[in-house]
Design a protein around this motif. Structure first.
Motif, PDB file in Angstrom:
ATOM      1  N   ARG A  73       0.841  -1.203   0.000  1.00 43.55           N
ATOM      2  CA  ARG A  73       0.000   0.000   0.000  1.00 43.55           C
ATOM      3  C   ARG A  73       0.874   1.251   0.000  1.00 43.55           C
ATOM      4  O   ARG A  73       0.578   2.237  -0.688  1.00 43.55           O
ATOM      5  N   LYS A  74       1.952   1.237   0.760  1.00 44.90           N
ATOM      6  CA  LYS A  74       2.861   2.379   0.779  1.00 44.90           C
ATOM      7  C   LYS A  74       3.490   2.578  -0.600  1.00 44.90           C
ATOM      8  O   LYS A  74       3.660   3.720  -1.054  1.00 44.90           O
ATOM      9  N   ALA A  75       3.830   1.471  -1.268  1.00 47.46           N
ATOM     10  CA  ALA A  75       4.403   1.571  -2.614  1.00 47.46           C
ATOM     11  C   ALA A  75       3.384   2.166  -3.586  1.00 47.46           C
ATOM     12  O   ALA A  75       3.726   3.011  -4.432  1.00 47.46           O
ATOM     13  N   ARG A  76       2.136   1.737  -3.486  1.00 48.18           N
ATOM     14  CA  ARG A  76       1.094   2.270  -4.376  1.00 48.18           C
ATOM     15  C   ARG A  76       0.871   3.760  -4.152  1.00 48.18           C
ATOM     16  O   ARG A  76       0.513   4.492  -5.074  1.00 48.18           O
ATOM     17  N   LYS A  77       1.092   4.216  -2.927  1.00 49.94           N
ATOM     18  CA  LYS A  77       0.888   5.629  -2.617  1.00 49.94           C
ATOM     19  C   LYS A  77       2.090   6.488  -3.002  1.00 49.94           C
ATOM     20  O   LYS A  77       2.084   7.696  -2.763  1.00 49.94           O
TER      21      LYS A  77
END
Length: 271
Positions: A73-77
């Motif tokens: 999720r952090k990577a997607r953000k």
């Protein structure tokens, strides 16, 4: 209670030795840490997944999935996440330069801090003479560490019922042995020497589960610690300075109080 805690934002975060797939992995502490700490770049400095233990006995509870999903999720953000494999997740070393869900894999990296200083980022197992030259002995040592962790669970439960503070038997036992053979000091010396050969100002590594920041003959040696016992991370502030965050040592703050209690001995045995 956790609503009272402000999220901190850093330029870079470094974590290692989570050992997902091991019953000793403190996924509850790590998830809470990741909830309140954001960064433009996140380095996973090896042994995030414990392939050695998963080969022996598959153990992958929901907490492991939650950590993986949180990182994705952090990577997607928009966060850049770099995964540098260690000896326990060495299967990823076959995929340098590959991206998995936005997480890039690299054997090692040279990273420039905001103040212009350059650091070599690596796991460090290649400088562990036991792992490099005596694989069977390394596996035996890993088994002994599992046994120490099991003892630690029992002692922690007893101390908790007596109202005593947390104390890690496994960390104490490990340090007694490694101090006896001067392992930590020698490891730090050879890793710092590798940084010097790469003409950088410092080195950030993991592997030995011993969090520390110190200067070694002009090289800034930084070890990220682990998320089995010490629950530590290294953070780069926006001015390039580094700080160590010990999530357990926050103690009585809302972050720790909001965490679920560690599993009981009965729960661990049932799992």
């Amino acid at each position: 209670m956790t609503g009272q805690v402000d999220t901190r934002h850093f330029r870079t975060l470094f974590i290692s030795d989570v050992h997902l797939g091991s019953k000793a992995a403190r996924t509850d502490f790590l998830l809470d840490f990741l909830r309140y700490h954001e960064a433009d770049t996140l380095f996973l400095v090896g042994d995030i997944v414990d392939g050695w233990r998963l080969k022996r006995n598959w153990y992958w509870p929901q907490g492991c999935n939650d950590v993986v999903q949180k990182l994705l999720r952090k990577a997607r953000k928009g966060a850049r996440i770099v995964y540098i494999p260690g000896n326990h997740d060495e299967f990823l070393r076959s995929f340098p330069g590959m991206h998995f869900g936005g997480i890039e894999v690299a054997e090692r990296a040279i990273y420039e801090m905001a103040d212009g200083k350059k650091y070599l980022i690596l796991h460090g197992d290649e400088f562990d003479v036991v792992v490099r030259n005596a694989r069977l002995l390394a596996y035996l040592g890993d088994w002994a560490y599992d046994a120490a962790i099991a003892i630690n669970v029992v002692l922690a439960a007893v101390r908790r019922r007596l109202g005593m503070p947390y104390w890690s038997f496994s960390a104490w036992a490990k340090l007694q042995v490694k101090h006896a053979v001067n392992f930590i000091g020698e490891f730090q010396r050879v890793v710092a020497e590798e940084a010097r050969r790469n003409n950088v100002d410092g080195v950030i590594c993991g592997h030995i589960h011993h969090a520390v920041m110190e200067d070694i003959e002009g090289i800034h040696y930084v070890n990220t610690g682990d998320w089995v016992e010490s629950c530590t991370a290294i953070a780069e502030n926006h001015d390039g300075t580094l700080e160590m965050i010990s999530w357990q040592k926050i103690g009585n703050t809302a972050e720790i109080k909001a965490l679920p209690k560690p599993q009981s001995v009965e729960d661990m045995q049932a799992a």
